[in-house]
Motif scaffolding. Structure first.
Motif, PDB file in Angstrom:
ATOM      1  N   UNK A 197      -4.671   2.373  -5.612  1.00 57.89           N
ATOM      2  CA  UNK A 197      -3.243   2.355  -5.269  1.00 57.89           C
ATOM      3  C   UNK A 197      -3.066   1.828  -3.855  1.00 57.89           C
ATOM      4  N   UNK A 198      -1.943   1.130  -3.641  1.00 58.18           N
ATOM      5  CA  UNK A 198      -1.556   0.632  -2.318  1.00 58.18           C
ATOM      6  C   UNK A 198      -0.062   0.879  -2.180  1.00 58.18           C
ATOM      7  N   UNK A 199       0.316   1.621  -1.154  1.00 55.13           N
ATOM      8  CA  UNK A 199       1.702   2.067  -1.032  1.00 55.13           C
ATOM      9  C   UNK A 199       2.416   1.515   0.203  1.00 55.13           C
ATOM     10  N   UNK A 200       1.849   0.478   0.841  1.00 55.35           N
ATOM     11  CA  UNK A 200       2.474  -0.082   2.046  1.00 55.35           C
ATOM     12  C   UNK A 200       2.509  -1.598   1.944  1.00 55.35           C
ATOM     13  N   UNK A 201       3.381  -2.175   2.769  1.00 52.55           N
ATOM     14  CA  UNK A 201       3.464  -3.626   2.915  1.00 52.55           C
ATOM     15  C   UNK A 201       3.366  -3.974   4.391  1.00 52.55           C
ATOM     16  N   UNK A 202       3.227  -5.263   4.678  1.00 57.77           N
ATOM     17  CA  UNK A 202       3.150  -5.712   6.075  1.00 57.77           C
ATOM     18  C   UNK A 202       4.401  -5.286   6.828  1.00 57.77           C
TER      19      UNK A 202
END
Length: 375
Positions: A197-202
């Protein structure tokens, strides 16, 4: 004519009497037959005919099928320790990563300022320390001439020098703390695994002060999984950490997998009243996925020799579980407890039983305690 008429009447009367006699006899026979059948039924109820089996000891192995769950051998949620912004994202969902690999770079300009301030503070305290140390050294040199420097002035100069040295040590500790916070701006993988899972953006604002409580990444070790099952209390006595189990999953119904029992909790869960077992499953080909449900066939090896009887010999009523022992053609109910079962056989425990006792093969509560039996 009158004689002929009289003869006819007489003949009819004789025939009527014969028919009546035959009907009476048939009725009597029917009543006798019904009475005999009723007596036979009553006798069958009072003295039932049963088939008996001898009571023997044996060892009974069995398997139970219970649900289990596959979970990652290791799983961790990665968070930002310091308030910062996401500067670089180097991985995404599904990326395979290795221990120590850089996953993301965060940016916090204030930490750079804190680092510069900590370095300046060290230089400031060093300058003060060098001055106080020079003063102390001169006083020590002068004090070699008796009467020139008092002992009090020498001790105060030494204390000032030591205090300045302590300030330098404190400033260096502060620099280490800021440097450690700077290292937290690099998010690295703690072990080999897969990003799930990845829950952030730049540009996202992250850290304890951020609005989101979700982790930046979730990483799982999927090369080895844990198969977790909860074994009911009644079966815990037969468990062994040397057992090998078979299991299947719904996604691959035609394939069977094996696993070795590695960890046994050694205690019952208070809510489930069951003991937790864990098995290691090596998953190099990645066919199995974490959090799949599995049907686990768990072997229960035979323990000490126990009484083994046909399942039909054990009767269950609303109040008790019992077998029927035959003593001098009389039925004797004996309370027992059930153990392992396998096919048509089952273990029983307790009760006033001894080898070679005669038991009713098809027991039921219709055979009353103390009734006479035929066999």
């Amino acid at each position: 004519m009158n004689k002929l008429k009289n003869k006819s009447i007489l003949l009819l009367a004789v025939l009527a009497m014969a028919v009546g006699s035959m009907s009476a006899c048939h009725s009597d026979d029917k009543e006798k037959k019904e009475q005999q059948e009723e007596e036979q039924q009553q006798d069958a109820v009072e003295t039932p005919t049963v088939q008996i089996v001898p009571l023997t000891k044996g060892r009974l192995s069995s398997n139970i099928t219970i649900p289990g769950e596959l979970i990652p051998y290791q799983q961790v949620d990665l968070y930002a320790k310091t308030n910062s912004y996401v500067k670089k994202l180097l991985v995404d969902i599904g990326s395979e990563v290795h221990q120590g690999q850089l996953l993301a770079v965060l940016e916090a300009p204030e930490i750079n300022s804190q680092l510069a301030a900590a370095q300046s503070r060290i230089k400031q305290f060093e300058a003060v320390y060098f001055a106080s140390k020079a003063t102390y050294d001169r006083l020590v040199s002068t004090s070699k001439t008796p009467g020139t420097v008092s002992q009090n002035d020498l001790e105060q100069a030494e204390a000032k020098k030591n205090a300045d040295q302590a300030n330098i040590d404190a400033a260096k500790s502060g620099l280490k703390e800021v440097s450690a916070n700077l290292a937290y701006l690099e998010i690295r993988a703690p072990f080999d695994g897969v990003i799930t899972s990845r829950n952030v953006n730049l540009g996202a604002y992250v850290g304890p002060g951020g609005k989101s409580t979700d982790p930046l990444f979730t990483i799982q070790d999927q090369g080895r999984l844990r198969l977790v099952v909860s074994v009911p209390e009644v079966y815990t006595g037969a468990l062994s950490n040397k057992s090998e189990v078979n299991f299947t999953v719904r996604a691959l119904p035609s394939e069977k997998f094996t696993a070795q029992v590695k960890r046994i909790a050694g205690a019952l869960d208070e809510k489930l009243r069951a003991e937790r077992l864990e098995m290691d499953v090596y998953n190099k080909d990645k066919k199995l996925l974490p959090h799949m449900f599995a049907e686990v066939s768990l072997p229960l090896p035979a323990g000490d020799s126990t009484y083994v009887v046909p399942k039909t010999a054990v009767a269950t009523s609303t109040e008790k579980v019992f077998v029927i022992k035959v003593v001098d053609h009389k039925a004797v109910w004996v309370d027992v407890k059930k153990g392992l079962s396998n096919g048509d056989s089952i273990e029983i425990f307790g009760g006033d039983l001894k080898p070679d006792d005669k038991l009713v093969k098809a027991a039921s509560d219709e055979i009353r305690n103390g009734s006479t039996l035929k066999y």
